[in-house]
Write a protein that holds these residues in place. Structure first.
Motif, mmCIF file in Angstrom:
data_model
loop_
_atom_site.group_PDB
_atom_site.id
_atom_site.type_symbol
_atom_site.label_atom_id
_atom_site.label_comp_id
_atom_site.label_asym_id
_atom_site.label_seq_id
_atom_site.Cartn_x
_atom_site.Cartn_y
_atom_site.Cartn_z
ATOM 1 N N ASP A 150 -5.351 4.021 -2.181
ATOM 2 C CA ASP A 150 -4.167 3.499 -1.513
ATOM 3 C C ASP A 150 -4.092 3.919 -0.050
ATOM 4 O OD1 ASP A 150 -3.282 2.180 -3.813
ATOM 5 O OD2 ASP A 150 -2.344 3.994 -4.586
ATOM 6 N N PRO A 199 0.808 -1.221 0.000
ATOM 7 C CA PRO A 199 0.000 0.000 0.000
ATOM 8 C C PRO A 199 0.841 1.269 0.000
ATOM 9 C CG PRO A 199 -0.870 -1.588 1.568
ATOM 10 C CD PRO A 199 0.450 -2.120 1.102
ATOM 11 N N ASN A 218 -6.316 1.665 1.699
ATOM 12 C CA ASN A 218 -5.681 0.346 1.786
ATOM 13 C C ASN A 218 -4.573 0.326 2.836
ATOM 14 O OD1 ASN A 218 -7.299 -0.790 -0.179
ATOM 15 N ND2 ASN A 218 -5.882 -0.332 -1.843
#
Length: 418
Positions: free
Chosen positions: A235, A41, A238
């Motif tokens: 992201d 990530p 995540n």
């Protein structure tokens, strides 16, 4: 015809990290496998924003190409390549400097922190090659060439496999060797496409003309900044989820890594459809062929749902065998099988997100997809983690936020687009 070379190219690009993961998981340790996985990530945040920023150049170039404006193509070509060099330096400085600190913020366990820090430092040291390759490949695709980027990636992937065997298995360099192998392979792919652009007949790249035109830069940023922020939203969320994964320990982290590398095939297909529809819409929008724009969205949506649905079915049926490729640890495999049962069947929900967002970027409108992504993905997932997951704190309570956020985002984008 335009999509499948891109798909093949993204397959080999994904092979970089997949090969690293397999070799690290089998020849180093479970902690090393977990360490490589937890960097994913973080790497994607930096690469995602700057790659999204550079995508503005490929959209503008595709529109110029569709309109038959050769001077516009030349100017965007040189501005885009110059911009990628600047972005690559930015990723290197930020990644090397902030990466290890961010890993601590992500609650990476002590047994994995040192290995993960090694990986990100080496990986980001070679970020310039990655940024340059992505820009070069985007430029060629914008001009209708989706084949030569594939050839460069096939060669680079083979280089990556050889270097992984030499550095990790032979020289025992561990995760640092895996990262270095990836960097070397990225340098190879960037160098190959640079030669292609220098030898292009109609609009060759001339190193002496490399500079950033302020007016073009403004247009590029108007598209690229929202596109980059959209990728960052995914992201960042995540990364927050990875922090939740890390709280369960190295076995869960390793299982999550094996799952994400397996599921990468889905996002590889999704990304290829996104690139295809952005370029296809961009060229037809520049040529004022609006009927083809609408038709291409419908066709791409149907193709993506059918393809990902079939892949997801195979992954569910053969998940135990697939996970066994990455690790021999029975506990990791057993947990990975459990995780995939909760996530993979819902992957098709993400396809409308990719297709509609890509189509809107192709027309030059990338602000709305970013806003939708921010609210329906980032904000939604943050709220979920700090409410539902904080209260229940189980693996299913964390994984279920993926399909829920995909469905919410898909509905919002379809309503806006239609």
């Amino acid at each position: 015809a335009f999509f499948f070379p891109i798909l093949l190219g993204t397959f080999f690009q994904q092979m970089y990290n997949t090969v690293d993961t397999i070799i690290v998981g089998r020849f180093v340790s479970t902690e090393a496998l977990a360490a490589v996985g937890t960097t994913g990530p973080l790497v994607n945040i930096f690469n995602g924003f700057f790659t999204g920023l550079g995508s503005g150049a490929t959209v503008i170039l595709a529109q110029f190409y569709g309109a038959g404006n050769r001077q516009g193509v030349r100017d965007t070509l040189h501005t885009g390549v110059a911009l990628s060099l600047v972005l690559g330096l930015g990723v290197t400085v930020l990644g090397v400097g902030i990466g290890p600190v961010a890993l601590r913020w992500m609650k990476t366990p002590d047994e994995c922190l040192g290995l993960a820090s090694q990986y990100v430092r080496v990986y980001f040291a070679g970020a310039l090659a990655s940024m340059l390759y992505n820009m070069e490949a985007g430029i060629l695709r914008a001009m209708g060439d989706s084949q030569r980027p594939v050839i460069s990636l096939i060669v680079a992937c083979l280089v990556n496999i050889v270097m992984d065997l030499v550095l990790v298995v032979g020289l025992k360099m561990g995760v640092a060797g895996a990262a270095l192998a990836t960097v070397i392979s990225q340098i190879v792919s960037a160098a190959m496409l640079l030669i292609v652009l220098l030898r292009e007949k109609e609009t060759p790249l001339q190193l002496s003309r490399l500079h950033i035109q302020p007016k073009l830069l403004g247009r590029i940023l108007a598209i690229g900044v929202p596109a980059g922020l959209q990728l960052v939203m995914f992201d960042l969320s995540n990364t927050l989820i990875q922090s939740g994964i890390n709280s369960f320990g190295s076995t869960v982290m390793a299982a999550w890594t094996a799952y994400t590398k397996t599921d990468a095939l889905t996002w590889m297909v999704s990304g290829a459809f996104g690139v295809s529809i952005t370029t296809f819409v961009g060229q037809n929008y520049g040529a004022h062929k609006y009927d083809r724009v609408r038709q291409s969205v419908r066709v791409c949506l149907g193709m993506s749902i059918a393809t990902v649905g079939f892949i997801s079915l195979l992954m569910v049926l053969f998940r135990r065998f697939i996970l066994g490729i990455y690790t021999t640890d029975p506990a990791v495999i057993r947990l990975g099988v459990y995780v995939m049962a909760w996530t993979v069947p819902f992957n098709v929900l993400f396809m409308p997100v990719e297709v509609f967002a890509g189509a809107m970027r192709g027309t030059g409108y990338s602000v709305v997809p970013t806003v939708i992504t921010c609210m329906c993905v980032c904000v939604f997932r943050v709220v979920w983690v700090y409410t539902i997951f904080a209260q229940i704190h189980t693996i299913p309570s964390l994984y279920l936020l993926y399909p829920c956020s995909w469905a919410l985002t898909a509905v919002a984008e379809m309503v806006y687009f239609v």
